[in-house]
Design a protein around this motif. Structure first.
Motif, PDB file in Angstrom:
ATOM      1  N   MET A  57       0.897  -1.171  -0.106  1.00  0.00           N
ATOM      2  CA  MET A  57      -0.084  -0.099  -0.040  1.00  0.00           C
ATOM      3  C   MET A  57       0.827   1.341   0.032  1.00  0.00           C
ATOM      4  O   MET A  57       1.720   1.399   0.956  1.00  0.00           O
ATOM      5  N   TRP A  58       0.591   2.193  -1.008  1.00  0.00           N
ATOM      6  CA  TRP A  58       1.206   3.351  -1.270  1.00  0.00           C
ATOM      7  C   TRP A  58       0.539   4.668  -0.599  1.00  0.00           C
ATOM      8  O   TRP A  58       0.980   5.275   0.131  1.00  0.00           O
ATOM      9  N   HIS A  59      -0.770   4.573  -0.830  1.00  0.00           N
ATOM     10  CA  HIS A  59      -1.873   5.899  -0.539  1.00  0.00           C
ATOM     11  C   HIS A  59      -2.884   5.140  -0.140  1.00  0.00           C
ATOM     12  O   HIS A  59      -3.523   4.187  -0.970  1.00  0.00           O
ATOM     13  N   GLY A  60      -3.549   5.723   0.818  1.00  0.00           N
ATOM     14  CA  GLY A  60      -5.145   5.163   1.161  1.00  0.00           C
ATOM     15  C   GLY A  60      -5.149   3.945   1.791  1.00  0.00           C
ATOM     16  O   GLY A  60      -4.474   3.439   2.355  1.00  0.00           O
ATOM     17  N   THR A  61      -6.642   3.771   2.216  1.00  0.00           N
ATOM     18  CA  THR A  61      -7.011   2.742   2.838  1.00  0.00           C
ATOM     19  C   THR A  61      -7.896   1.717   2.142  1.00  0.00           C
ATOM     20  O   THR A  61      -8.858   2.143   1.354  1.00  0.00           O
ATOM     21  N   MET A  62      -7.812   0.490   2.115  1.00  0.00           N
ATOM     22  CA  MET A  62      -8.700  -0.556   1.444  1.00  0.00           C
ATOM     23  C   MET A  62      -8.933  -1.699   2.373  1.00  0.00           C
ATOM     24  O   MET A  62      -8.240  -2.165   3.242  1.00  0.00           O
ATOM     25  N   VAL A  63     -10.437  -1.664   2.310  1.00  0.00           N
ATOM     26  CA  VAL A  63     -10.767  -3.061   3.432  1.00  0.00           C
ATOM     27  C   VAL A  63     -10.639  -4.457   2.488  1.00  0.00           C
ATOM     28  O   VAL A  63     -11.141  -4.510   1.420  1.00  0.00           O
ATOM     29  N   HIS A  64     -10.202  -5.310   3.373  1.00  0.00           N
ATOM     30  CA  HIS A  64     -10.031  -6.529   2.492  1.00  0.00           C
ATOM     31  C   HIS A  64     -10.763  -7.523   3.487  1.00  0.00           C
ATOM     32  O   HIS A  64     -11.135  -7.437   4.783  1.00  0.00           O
ATOM     33  N   GLU A  65     -11.509  -8.630   3.086  1.00  0.00           N
ATOM     34  CA  GLU A  65     -12.518  -9.446   3.471  1.00  0.00           C
ATOM     35  C   GLU A  65     -12.090 -10.722   2.750  1.00  0.00           C
ATOM     36  O   GLU A  65     -11.834 -10.712   1.445  1.00  0.00           O
ATOM     37  N   ASP A  66     -11.976 -12.065   3.443  1.00  0.00           N
ATOM     38  CA  ASP A  66     -11.585 -13.058   2.757  1.00  0.00           C
ATOM     39  C   ASP A  66     -12.543 -14.465   3.383  1.00  0.00           C
ATOM     40  O   ASP A  66     -13.241 -14.341   4.233  1.00  0.00           O
ATOM     41  N   SER A  67     -12.112 -15.505   2.609  1.00  0.00           N
ATOM     42  CA  SER A  67     -12.734 -16.753   3.049  1.00  0.00           C
ATOM     43  C   SER A  67     -12.440 -17.117   4.298  1.00  0.00           C
ATOM     44  O   SER A  67     -12.864 -18.351   4.956  1.00  0.00           O
ATOM     45  N   SER A  68     -11.431 -16.932   5.208  1.00  0.00           N
ATOM     46  CA  SER A  68     -11.120 -17.001   6.444  1.00  0.00           C
ATOM     47  C   SER A  68     -11.942 -16.169   7.674  1.00  0.00           C
ATOM     48  O   SER A  68     -11.608 -16.316   8.552  1.00  0.00           O
ATOM     49  N   ASN A  69     -12.822 -15.427   7.154  1.00  0.00           N
ATOM     50  CA  ASN A  69     -13.465 -14.573   7.779  1.00  0.00           C
ATOM     51  C   ASN A  69     -12.975 -13.654   8.422  1.00  0.00           C
ATOM     52  O   ASN A  69     -13.353 -13.006   9.521  1.00  0.00           O
ATOM     53  N   ILE A  70     -12.046 -12.955   7.777  1.00  0.00           N
ATOM     54  CA  ILE A  70     -11.114 -11.893   8.237  1.00  0.00           C
ATOM     55  C   ILE A  70     -11.617 -10.757   7.384  1.00  0.00           C
ATOM     56  O   ILE A  70     -11.807 -10.657   6.210  1.00  0.00           O
ATOM     57  N   LYS A  71     -11.907  -9.417   8.395  1.00  0.00           N
ATOM     58  CA  LYS A  71     -12.108  -8.319   7.549  1.00  0.00           C
ATOM     59  C   LYS A  71     -11.317  -7.325   8.197  1.00  0.00           C
ATOM     60  O   LYS A  71     -11.418  -6.978   9.554  1.00  0.00           O
ATOM     61  N   THR A  72     -10.562  -6.463   7.554  1.00  0.00           N
ATOM     62  CA  THR A  72      -9.492  -5.552   8.048  1.00  0.00           C
ATOM     63  C   THR A  72      -9.207  -4.421   7.051  1.00  0.00           C
ATOM     64  O   THR A  72      -9.672  -4.809   5.973  1.00  0.00           O
ATOM     65  N   SER A  87      -6.350 -22.898  -2.505  1.00  0.00           N
ATOM     66  CA  SER A  87      -7.474 -21.915  -2.807  1.00  0.00           C
ATOM     67  C   SER A  87      -7.638 -21.013  -1.490  1.00  0.00           C
ATOM     68  O   SER A  87      -7.592 -21.215  -0.475  1.00  0.00           O
ATOM     69  N   PHE A  88      -7.935 -19.626  -2.053  1.00  0.00           N
ATOM     70  CA  PHE A  88      -8.172 -18.762  -1.103  1.00  0.00           C
ATOM     71  C   PHE A  88      -8.978 -17.660  -1.867  1.00  0.00           C
ATOM     72  O   PHE A  88      -8.620 -17.356  -3.086  1.00  0.00           O
ATOM     73  N   PHE A  89     -10.173 -17.394  -1.115  1.00  0.00           N
ATOM     74  CA  PHE A  89     -11.050 -16.026  -1.765  1.00  0.00           C
ATOM     75  C   PHE A  89     -10.835 -14.985  -1.017  1.00  0.00           C
ATOM     76  O   PHE A  89     -10.826 -14.798   0.172  1.00  0.00           O
ATOM     77  N   HIS A  90     -11.218 -13.811  -1.670  1.00  0.00           N
ATOM     78  CA  HIS A  90     -11.056 -12.591  -0.989  1.00  0.00           C
ATOM     79  C   HIS A  90     -11.702 -11.252  -1.856  1.00  0.00           C
ATOM     80  O   HIS A  90     -12.102 -11.380  -3.228  1.00  0.00           O
ATOM     81  N   GLN A  91     -11.955 -10.390  -1.201  1.00  0.00           N
ATOM     82  CA  GLN A  91     -12.678  -9.224  -1.613  1.00  0.00           C
ATOM     83  C   GLN A  91     -12.098  -7.947  -1.152  1.00  0.00           C
ATOM     84  O   GLN A  91     -11.644  -7.879  -0.064  1.00  0.00           O
ATOM     85  N   GLU A  92     -11.833  -6.758  -2.053  1.00  0.00           N
ATOM     86  CA  GLU A  92     -11.398  -5.612  -1.643  1.00  0.00           C
ATOM     87  C   GLU A  92     -12.259  -4.302  -2.218  1.00  0.00           C
ATOM     88  O   GLU A  92     -12.841  -4.583  -2.988  1.00  0.00           O
ATOM     89  N   SER A  93     -12.333  -3.479  -1.001  1.00  0.00           N
ATOM     90  CA  SER A  93     -13.127  -2.277  -1.421  1.00  0.00           C
ATOM     91  C   SER A  93     -12.426  -1.002  -0.854  1.00  0.00           C
ATOM     92  O   SER A  93     -11.533  -1.108   0.267  1.00  0.00           O
ATOM     93  N   VAL A  94     -12.799   0.111  -1.298  1.00  0.00           N
ATOM     94  CA  VAL A  94     -12.392   1.556  -0.971  1.00  0.00           C
ATOM     95  C   VAL A  94     -13.569   2.292  -0.474  1.00  0.00           C
ATOM     96  O   VAL A  94     -14.086   2.955  -1.357  1.00  0.00           O
ATOM     97  N   PRO A  95     -13.947   2.454   0.847  1.00  0.00           N
ATOM     98  CA  PRO A  95     -14.816   2.982   1.156  1.00  0.00           C
ATOM     99  C   PRO A  95     -14.886   4.532   1.022  1.00  0.00           C
ATOM    100  O   PRO A  95     -15.724   5.298   0.798  1.00  0.00           O
ATOM    101  N   SER A  96     -13.683   5.303   1.094  1.00  0.00           N
ATOM    102  CA  SER A  96     -13.406   6.360   1.028  1.00  0.00           C
ATOM    103  C   SER A  96     -11.985   6.777   0.369  1.00  0.00           C
ATOM    104  O   SER A  96     -11.258   6.031   0.738  1.00  0.00           O
ATOM    105  N   GLY A  97     -11.890   7.966  -0.125  1.00  0.00           N
ATOM    106  CA  GLY A  97     -10.579   8.444  -0.317  1.00  0.00           C
ATOM    107  C   GLY A  97     -10.056   7.344  -1.794  1.00  0.00           C
ATOM    108  O   GLY A  97     -10.835   7.085  -2.393  1.00  0.00           O
ATOM    109  N   GLN A  98      -8.814   7.673  -1.933  1.00  0.00           N
ATOM    110  CA  GLN A  98      -8.189   6.981  -3.084  1.00  0.00           C
ATOM    111  C   GLN A  98      -6.996   6.043  -2.579  1.00  0.00           C
ATOM    112  O   GLN A  98      -6.369   6.590  -1.877  1.00  0.00           O
ATOM    113  N   VAL A  99      -6.834   5.027  -3.549  1.00  0.00           N
ATOM    114  CA  VAL A  99      -5.725   3.930  -3.042  1.00  0.00           C
ATOM    115  C   VAL A  99      -4.821   3.934  -4.321  1.00  0.00           C
ATOM    116  O   VAL A  99      -5.192   3.960  -5.332  1.00  0.00           O
TER     117      VAL A  99
END
Length: 238
Positions: A57-72, A87-99
């Motif tokens: 990560m260089w700039h910003g905040t990104m929310v990570h969610e995955d198949s091991s039930n971690i959200k951070t 096998s590993f599943f994940h999702q990423e989102s940017v609720p505010s700002g830029q990444v």
């Protein structure tokens, strides 16, 4: 590639030595995505197999969610390594700002290892003008473990600094300018440029202005699986 709110520059690091070919990896360093994500971006839940994935990560905040039930929330002060393995599943989102970030895909040493995820809370003093070891093979005792002979460092250098690239016996350096610009001998490198040398250690850099570099040290002959969905050539390859 892509367009607002999600754009990326897909880097095939082996192109520094060869311009064409089916496999443009740099040893087991398979691919680097220099990504830009705006507010509201969601990269939906998806699967990885046989990729070692380092989120720099260089700039910003990104929310990570995955198949091991971690959200951070990941940021420049909290880095993440996904060891996808079988096998590993994940999702990423940017609720505010830029990444702005690098998503780094490395070929693991073996196929179908156990999946895992790791996080690293960086010290507040990380912008210390010195090289910071972020991720690497177990023998280097890096904060994040890569199941491969690849090590990742960064440095945040003020203008006018002389910078010597880190070295590990048996590894070749591939250095990326994340921000700013540097001179190397008579060459000038800007944001998005990279440099390597297959035959000798890289010379001393000098930062023209405030600069961030990301250095990859790679064992070019390390055994690696080609079956990674992003780092390798996909299913059907060992």
């Amino acid at each position: 590639m892509g367009r607002d709110p999600f754009k990326l520059r897909m880097i095939r690091p082996g192109r520094i030595f060869q311009k064409k070919g089916v496999d443009l990896a740099f040893g087991p360093l398979g691919r680097i995505d220099h990504a830009f994500l705006d507010t509201g971006t969601v990269v939906g839940m998806h699967e990885h197999r046989n990729d070692e994935i380092f989120s720099y990560m260089w700039h910003g905040t990104m929310v990570h969610e995955d198949s091991s039930n971690i959200k951070t929330a990941n940021s420049p002060m909290k880095l993440m390594m996904m060891n996808a393995g079988s096998s590993f599943f994940h999702q990423e989102s940017v609720p505010s700002g830029q990444v702005e970030m690098l998503q780094i895909f490395i070929r693991p040493e073996k196929k179908d290892l156990n999946p895992a995820i790791q996080f690293y809370d960086r010290p507040v003093s990380f912008a210390n003008g010195e090289w910071n070891l972020l991720a690497g093979p177990q023998e280097l005792n890096a904060p994040l473990t890569i199941r491969q002979r690849v090590a990742v460092y960064d440095i945040h250098a003020k203008a006018g600094r002389e910078i010597n690239i880190p070295s590990v016996p048996g590894m070749t350096a591939w250095v990326y300018v994340m921000d700013g610009n540097v001179t190397v001998d008579e060459a000038e490198l800007f944001k998005g440029d990279a440099i390597s040398d297959s035959k000798a250690a890289l010379p001393t850099f000098r930062s023209t202005n405030d600069t961030t570099l990301v250095a990859f040290l790679v064992d070019m002959d390390a055994p690696a699986t080609l079956s990674g969905w992003f780092s390798g050539l996909g299913e059907g390859y060992e």
